[in-house]
Design an enzyme around this catalytic site. Structure first.
Site, PDB file in Angstrom:
ATOM      1  N   HIS A 133      14.957 -31.610 -22.879  1.00  0.00           N
ATOM      2  CA  HIS A 133      15.044 -33.024 -23.219  1.00  0.00           C
ATOM      3  C   HIS A 133      15.009 -33.195 -24.743  1.00  0.00           C
ATOM      4  O   HIS A 133      14.392 -32.408 -25.468  1.00  0.00           O
ATOM      5  CB  HIS A 133      13.873 -33.794 -22.596  1.00  0.00           C
TER       6      HIS A 133
ATOM      7  N   CYS B 253      20.159 -34.148 -25.083  1.00  0.00           N
ATOM      8  CA  CYS B 253      20.703 -35.490 -25.269  1.00  0.00           C
ATOM      9  C   CYS B 253      20.435 -35.986 -26.693  1.00  0.00           C
ATOM     10  O   CYS B 253      19.488 -35.552 -27.358  1.00  0.00           O
ATOM     11  CB  CYS B 253      20.083 -36.457 -24.269  1.00  0.00           C
TER      12      CYS B 253
END
Length: 762
Positions: free
Chosen positions: A402, A451
């Site tokens: 993440h 991301c």
């Protein structure tokens, strides 16, 4: 009968070497040979050997390779004669030499080592197993030199290098007897010298691992071409030039000293292995004459510096050989976070890190690969990595997990980050990159597979100013304010970025060219077209490539060697218990912080009906789940990536998070046995304590309290011991969107994949 053969075994089951030796004795022993044996058998009438049969046997002497004994024994076998019957007849015959042929030798090698061709960085395993009338001992040799710690039936070398190639043999001792195994050739392919490598095969067919490279040489230089495939047995090679076989060119490497223009042409190699045939790419070899070139009529260049095509008044330098670039060292840190405590779990980082580790090791990188790091562990790992970067070093840092991006600064999210997280809980990419720049390295590659969506819970704006340097390559798996998709299914496969990156990373091209090709490959992937695109930033002014060789005589830094040892395995161990049982305790590294243990029963008493060896009593910080230990199927313990390369018929245990290990790893090996005299539900137990020191990444002590300097280096804001807690809101796409996984057959799952993306991203 002898120990190695049951009396009830059929006579026709005799192995060919034993049968041949027995027939030789019976053929040449007058009075105690095949004719007298036939008379004894005919006298009992059990196997119906009559005069016609004996005449048929005698006619065999008229044939060049005929054997009357062989015909007689074949007839007896067809009529039901067993080895036990034959031994009884030989006793009556009184032929002790023939009887000796049927007895098991004092020492016999039953498994011979096999020659193998494999890639640099992979693991070598040679096997030699023997049986004897007393305990058997082994010693491996490479040529005439003993192999250190090579005293077990299996010789294993982790992360093999080119220098480990050669010929190996095993000496087996049993009492006063000894035998040597057959020679096994080990051919190690250095893929860093290859062009256009491709050895991965979904259908198991022969694939070329090392392709020859085009050559441009001067007359008198040495022409060298190389190719290779991996596997057993070592293949046969035949080089061809312009469609015709090159005489005596039957080795993997073709070397022609003092090449002339007659040697130029188009070369390729025919490779035959295991009944399969394939060809390498065809490459062009140009050999130019040595000619002085005049430039503007005023200056002459040495013939060793230029090629003159055509000679005479040429005013241009053509085909100048580029200067070879070197690395003083190659180090890499790969981090994959997937088991998040407060955020959606991921799958792809585990496979991505595993695959990239194998590729980078083939390029001579010292790789440390880590899964599921907390904030302090990530900071300490990055701090250790930064200490390895010096002038001329090639450094590569890869992160999958993440992440987010605010105001041009990117942040990597540890597995223990709170929900929601902010910059105080994460590592700032630009801060790390700034420190990498200051090391004057030959090449810095930073690859982020995460991301880059905006984090609305983090309002801090950082101002990290990067210096102007000429050695930085920065690759994002996705563009700004976009997501990096993980392909999700019930199985474990790569994310979109690494799916294409691993196929290109070994190409002998400038690293920016390689990444450009990866971007093009991703652009052709219909499932994520328009949703994820590779973004590359570079200040690289030289043709630096990950395939560049190591500088001969480069300084051997102690810290760098310690980094390399963070993926070295403990040596296999053999434990002898007082009951007479011997256990092999073996190890495999799935990652630098994930150790696989397996136990195998090497020897057990004859009266044992059941015997198992378990490992237990591990340190509490490893948090090993007892229900997932000591499984007969590797996948039951979570071992998915190594299951195909582990030895069979063992009990397996997977130990994760070795970075948390504070002291040496001490555990217990427990042996449980059941004898024939015991009730089937009862068992006898023995145990032995084992200490394997600090294995793998535990040697670097990443568990220590977050070092103040490493905290400041990777996070430009003060670190808060009690960060502000926000009320949870809807998690952004970078935290929850996990599309359906695409298999290698893209067209088969393309529709389902796109539909999933549309559903999860309204």
């Amino acid at each position: 009968m002898a120990e190695s053969r049951e009396r009830s075994a059929k006579l026709n089951s005799l192995k060919e070497p034993v049968l041949k030796k027995l027939c030789d004795v019976l053929d040449r022993t007058p009075g105690k040979g095949w004719r007298r044996l036939g008379e004894i058998v005919a006298g009992e009438r059990r196997f119906k050997v009559g005069p016609d049969d004996m005449e048929m046997c005698s006619l065999k002497v008229l044939q060049p390779d005929g054997s009357p004994s062989h015909m007689l024994l074949r007839l007896m076998g067809e009529r039901g004669c067993t080895c036990g019957h034959l031994m009884d007849y030989l006793h009556v015959l009184g032929n002790t030499e023939a009887l000796h042929c049927l007895k098991a030798p004092a020492l016999q090698i039953i498994i011979q080592p096999q020659s193998v061709s494999l890639l640099c960085g992979h693991n070598l395993r040679l096997s030699c197993h023997a049986v004897g009338q007393s305990p058997v001992q082994y010693q491996w040799f490479k040529s005439k030199e003993e192999v250190p710690k090579g005293s077990s039936p299996e010789l294993t070398i982790s992360g093999i290098h080119v220098k480990d190639g050669g010929f190996y043999i095993c000496r087996v001792n049993c009492g006063d007897s000894f035998q040597f195994s057959q020679w096994a050739q080990v051919d190690v392919l250095n893929v860093s010298t290859s062009c256009g490598q491709n050895w991965q095969s979904l259908d198991g067919r022969l694939k070329v691992a090392v392709q020859p490279c085009p050559q441009q040489l001067l007359v008198g230089a040495t022409l060298q071409l190389e190719c290779g495939v991996v596997g057993r047995p070592i293949p046969h090679y035949q080089w061809h030039r312009d469609g015709a076989p090159v005489p005596d060119a039957t080795r993997r490497k073709l070397t022609i000293p003092n090449a002339t223009q007659d040697h130029q042409g188009r070369y390729r190699c025919e490779i035959i292995s295991g009944g399969e045939r394939t060809w390498t790419n065809e490459v062009e070899v140009v050999i130019a004459p040595r000619t002085l070139v005049q430039i503007s009529g005023a200056m002459e260049c040495s013939e060793d510096d230029v090629y003159a095509i055509g000679g005479g008044s040429t005013d241009f330098l053509l085909n100048r050989i580029p200067e070879q670039l070197y690395a003083t060292d190659k180090v890499a840190l790969l981090i994959g976070n997937l088991a998040y405590q407060n955020h959606p779990q991921l799958k792809a980082p585990m496979v991505d890190v595993y695959d990239l580790t194998n590729v980078l090791r083939q390029l001579d990188f010292k790789v440390v690969s880590l899964l599921d790091l907390t904030e302090s562990e990530m900071r300490n790992a990055v701090h250790q990595f930064l200490q390895l970067l010096h002038k001329g070093v090639y450094g590569l840092l890869y992160y999958a997990g993440h992440g987010y991006e605010n105001y041009g600064n990117s942040f990597m999210v540890p597995v223990d980050a709170p929900n929601p997280y902010c910059s105080a809980n994460c590592l700032c990419v630009q801060s790390i990159l700034k420190l990498m720049q200051e090391k004057e390295t030959g090449l810095n590659v930073f690859l982020l597979d995460m991301c880059r969506k905006r984090n609305f819970h983090d309002d801090s704006a950082h101002n990290v100013i990067l210096r102007v340097t000429a050695n930085i390559v920065f690759g994002y798996a996705t563009c700004q304010d976009a997501e990096a998709f993980e392909l999700s299914s019930s199985s474990f496969t790569n994310g979109v970025f690494v799916k294409f990156l691993k196929k290109r990373l070994l190409e002998d091209e400038k690293i920016t060219v390689v990444l450009d090709r990866v971007a093009e490959d991703m652009g052709q992937f219909d499932a994520t077209r328009g949703k994820q695109a590779l973004e590359i930033r570079s200040s690289l002014s030289e043709r630096r490539s990950l395939t560049d060789p190591m500088l001969p005589g480069a300084p051997d830094r102690l810290h760098s060697q310690q980094w390399a040892k963070a993926h070295e395995l403990p040596d296999c161990m053999y434990l002898d218990f007082e009951c007479g049982t011997q256990i092999k305790l073996g190890f495999a590294a799935e990652f630098s912080n994930v150790l696989v243990m397996y136990t195998h029963i090497v020897r057990k008493p004859l009266d044992f009906l059941r015997c198992e060896a378990h490992v237990t009593d591990f340190p509490q910080e490893l948090d090993v789940e007892p229900k997932e230990m000591n499984k007969s199927i590797p996948e039951d313990t979570g071992i998915y990536l190594l299951s195909g390369s582990l030895p069979q018929h063992c009990l397996y245990t997977r130990l994760c998070s070795l970075q948390k290990l504070k002291d040496e790893l001490v555990f217990t090996v427990c042996l449980r046995g059941t004898t024939a005299a015991m009730d089937p539900d009862d068992s006898v137990y023995w145990s032995e304590s084992v200490n394997i020191g600090k294995p793998l990444i535990a040697r670097l002590d990443l568990h220590e309290v977050m070092r103040p300097d490493s905290c400041l280096l990777t996070c430009p804001v003060p670190h808060s011991a009690n960060p502000e807690i926000y009320e949870p809101e809807e998690v952004g796409a970078c935290g929850s969107s996990i599309p359906i996984e695409a298999s290698d057959d893209i067209h088969e799952l393309q529709t389902a994949f796109i539909n999933s993306l549309q559903l999860q991203h309204p």
